[in-house]
Scaffold this active site. Structure first.
Site, PDB file in Angstrom:
ATOM      1  N   ASN A   9       0.882  -1.173   0.000  1.00 26.97           N
ATOM      2  CA  ASN A   9       0.000   0.000   0.000  1.00 26.97           C
ATOM      3  C   ASN A   9       0.916   1.219   0.000  1.00 26.97           C
ATOM      4  O   ASN A   9       1.473   1.570   1.033  1.00 26.97           O
ATOM      5  CB  ASN A   9      -0.897  -0.020   1.241  1.00 26.97           C
ATOM      6  CG  ASN A   9      -1.766   1.230   1.331  1.00 26.97           C
ATOM      7  OD1 ASN A   9      -1.774   2.050   0.417  1.00 26.97           O
ATOM      8  ND2 ASN A   9      -2.475   1.383   2.436  1.00 26.97           N
ATOM      9  N   TRP A  10       1.064   1.813  -1.183  1.00 28.02           N
ATOM     10  CA  TRP A  10       2.000   2.936  -1.296  1.00 28.02           C
ATOM     11  C   TRP A  10       1.431   4.210  -0.668  1.00 28.02           C
ATOM     12  O   TRP A  10       2.132   5.209  -0.565  1.00 28.02           O
ATOM     13  CB  TRP A  10       2.336   3.185  -2.774  1.00 28.02           C
ATOM     14  CG  TRP A  10       3.196   2.120  -3.393  1.00 28.02           C
ATOM     15  CD1 TRP A  10       3.581   0.927  -2.818  1.00 28.02           C
ATOM     16  CD2 TRP A  10       3.812   2.146  -4.689  1.00 28.02           C
ATOM     17  NE1 TRP A  10       4.378   0.222  -3.690  1.00 28.02           N
ATOM     18  CE2 TRP A  10       4.538   0.939  -4.853  1.00 28.02           C
ATOM     19  CE3 TRP A  10       3.809   3.061  -5.738  1.00 28.02           C
ATOM     20  CZ2 TRP A  10       5.255   0.634  -6.006  1.00 28.02           C
ATOM     21  CZ3 TRP A  10       4.528   2.757  -6.902  1.00 28.02           C
ATOM     22  CH2 TRP A  10       5.245   1.557  -7.023  1.00 28.02           C
ATOM     23  N   LYS A  11       0.171   4.212  -0.286  1.00 30.60           N
ATOM     24  CA  LYS A  11      -0.477   5.400   0.287  1.00 30.60           C
ATOM     25  C   LYS A  11      -0.216   6.612  -0.627  1.00 30.60           C
ATOM     26  O   LYS A  11      -0.168   6.440  -1.841  1.00 30.60           O
ATOM     27  CB  LYS A  11      -0.019   5.603   1.729  1.00 30.60           C
ATOM     28  CG  LYS A  11      -0.219   4.314   2.571  1.00 30.60           C
ATOM     29  CD  LYS A  11      -0.066   4.496   4.033  1.00 30.60           C
ATOM     30  CE  LYS A  11      -0.289   3.155   4.741  1.00 30.60           C
ATOM     31  NZ  LYS A  11      -0.222   3.248   6.190  1.00 30.60           N
ATOM     32  N   HIS A  94      -9.644   1.333   4.705  1.00 35.02           N
ATOM     33  CA  HIS A  94      -8.388   1.484   5.461  1.00 35.02           C
ATOM     34  C   HIS A  94      -8.644   2.392   6.666  1.00 35.02           C
ATOM     35  O   HIS A  94      -9.433   3.350   6.566  1.00 35.02           O
ATOM     36  CB  HIS A  94      -7.301   2.075   4.550  1.00 35.02           C
ATOM     37  CG  HIS A  94      -5.939   1.988   5.164  1.00 35.02           C
ATOM     38  ND1 HIS A  94      -5.523   2.856   6.149  1.00 35.02           N
ATOM     39  CD2 HIS A  94      -4.918   1.114   4.973  1.00 35.02           C
ATOM     40  CE1 HIS A  94      -4.287   2.517   6.522  1.00 35.02           C
ATOM     41  NE2 HIS A  94      -3.910   1.467   5.821  1.00 35.02           N
ATOM     42  N   GLU A  96      -7.015   4.747   7.813  1.00 35.48           N
ATOM     43  CA  GLU A  96      -6.759   6.159   7.512  1.00 35.48           C
ATOM     44  C   GLU A  96      -7.978   6.793   6.852  1.00 35.48           C
ATOM     45  O   GLU A  96      -8.256   7.980   7.058  1.00 35.48           O
ATOM     46  CB  GLU A  96      -5.500   6.275   6.634  1.00 35.48           C
ATOM     47  CG  GLU A  96      -4.241   6.029   7.467  1.00 35.48           C
ATOM     48  CD  GLU A  96      -3.056   5.465   6.707  1.00 35.48           C
ATOM     49  OE1 GLU A  96      -3.055   5.501   5.465  1.00 35.48           O
ATOM     50  OE2 GLU A  96      -2.123   4.975   7.376  1.00 35.48           O
ATOM     51  N   GLU A 166      -5.568  -4.962  10.399  1.00 36.91           N
ATOM     52  CA  GLU A 166      -4.564  -3.921  10.614  1.00 36.91           C
ATOM     53  C   GLU A 166      -4.845  -3.192  11.929  1.00 36.91           C
ATOM     54  O   GLU A 166      -5.643  -2.236  11.951  1.00 36.91           O
ATOM     55  CB  GLU A 166      -4.605  -2.897   9.474  1.00 36.91           C
ATOM     56  CG  GLU A 166      -4.235  -3.457   8.118  1.00 36.91           C
ATOM     57  CD  GLU A 166      -3.617  -2.400   7.206  1.00 36.91           C
ATOM     58  OE1 GLU A 166      -2.560  -2.669   6.648  1.00 36.91           O
ATOM     59  OE2 GLU A 166      -4.167  -1.288   7.101  1.00 36.91           O
ATOM     60  N   GLY A 172       2.388   2.223  10.824  1.00 38.65           N
ATOM     61  CA  GLY A 172       3.354   3.323  10.706  1.00 38.65           C
ATOM     62  C   GLY A 172       4.063   3.666  11.995  1.00 38.65           C
ATOM     63  O   GLY A 172       4.731   4.697  12.082  1.00 38.65           O
ATOM     64  N   SER A 212       3.334  -2.253  10.345  1.00 42.44           N
ATOM     65  CA  SER A 212       4.772  -2.365  10.602  1.00 42.44           C
ATOM     66  C   SER A 212       5.329  -3.749  10.266  1.00 42.44           C
ATOM     67  O   SER A 212       6.221  -4.247  10.947  1.00 42.44           O
ATOM     68  CB  SER A 212       5.096  -1.982  12.061  1.00 42.44           C
ATOM     69  OG  SER A 212       4.724  -0.644  12.300  1.00 42.44           O
ATOM     70  N   GLY A 233       2.811  -1.049   4.278  1.00 43.61           N
ATOM     71  CA  GLY A 233       2.951   0.369   3.962  1.00 43.61           C
ATOM     72  C   GLY A 233       4.413   0.710   3.716  1.00 43.61           C
ATOM     73  O   GLY A 233       4.961   0.486   2.637  1.00 43.61           O
ATOM     74  N   GLY A 234       5.088   1.214   4.746  1.00 44.91           N
ATOM     75  CA  GLY A 234       6.448   1.731   4.630  1.00 44.91           C
ATOM     76  C   GLY A 234       7.412   0.795   3.904  1.00 44.91           C
ATOM     77  O   GLY A 234       8.175   1.221   3.031  1.00 44.91           O
TER      78      GLY A 234
END
Ligand code: 13P
Length: 253
Positions: A9-11, A94, A96, A166, A172, A212, A233-234
């Protein structure tokens, strides 16, 4: 047997040019992967990323979809539009978006139905906040979010889709859920889906862990029987890290 999935997920990261460069770096690393690989990139990057991955084992994913087929919804994108751009998977609900865009469980259910109608595979996100966990609400909340998202779907629909567990406190933050916490939560989701939508569907449905996930914790998580992959993500933003996650089976524990 459920085929593992590693979904990046590149956000809101990478311009179209940067996205193409990263997709090119990821492409050869995915050659001998034994899992399905999905890149959920920003909408404006479909045109630069899709031609690169089109004939590979890597699938294109989106990060959101609107529930209506068309109409006066400024700034939104429909499921049919995504499908025509080569998108195969779409992240829905998500945390977010639940927090920042106010997405409710009812809206997430509508989006899930719209995605399925257009032939997309939803990746539905559920998960508790730290307050929820400390108050002992984790299992109730993730069961509720899962059942609400799937309401009205057939057993066949449910078998094909993906849920991502999640925990909000792990996203994150660098604080990963323990292998047991992730496995237990995913087991709860699978059993509530089994009770409500059929045990065959629950047995086929893939449930990912997200929050994470990194090269140094992936192998422990992926050894858990309930965990079918990751929503990342990251660590999906560099080819080296993402490659290590995709090749989770090669990492010595
Ligand atoms: P991180 O891997 O950066 O914690 O993000 C997880 C996530 O939100 C994936 O959807």
């Amino acid at each position: 047997m459920r085929k593992p999935v590693m979904a990046g997920n590149w956000k809101m990261n990478k311009t179209p040019r940067e996205a193409a460069a990263l997709a090119k770096e990821i492409l050869p690393l995915a050659e001998n992967a034994s899992c399905e690989i999905v890149l959920c990139v920003p909408t404006v990057n479909f045109h630069s990323v899709y031609p690169i991955i089109q004939n590979s084992k890597i699938h294109l994913g989106a990060q959101n979809v609107h529930y209506a087929q068309s109409g006066a919804f400024t700034g939104e994108v429909s499921a049919a539009m995504l499908a025509e751009c080569g998108v195969r998977y779409v992240i829905i609900g998500h945390s977010e978006r639940r927090n920042m865009a106010g997405e409710t469980d009812a809206v997430i259910n509508l989006k899930t139905k719209a995605a399925i109608e257009a032939g997309l595979i939803p990746i539905i996100c559920v998960g508790e906040t730290l307050d929820d966990r400390q108050a002992g609400y984790t299992n109730t909340l993730i069961a509720y979010q899962s059942v609400m998202a799937l309401t009205g779907l057939t057993e066949t629909d449910v078998a094909r889709l993906i849920i991502a567990y999640e925990p909000v406190w792990a996203i994150g933050t660098g604080v990963v859920a323990s292998d047991e916490q992730a496995n237990d939560a995913i087991g709860i989701i699978r059993s509530v889906v089994g009770k409500n939508f059929g045990w065959d569907a629950a047995g086929q449905m893939r449930i990912l862990y997200g929050g994470s996930m990194k090269p140094d914790n992936v192998s422990g998580l992926m050894r858990q029987p309930e965990i079918d992959g990751g929503l990342i993500g990251g660590a999906s933003l560099t080819a080296a890290d993402f490659s290590a996650l995709v090749h989770f089976g090669d990492i010595p524990s």
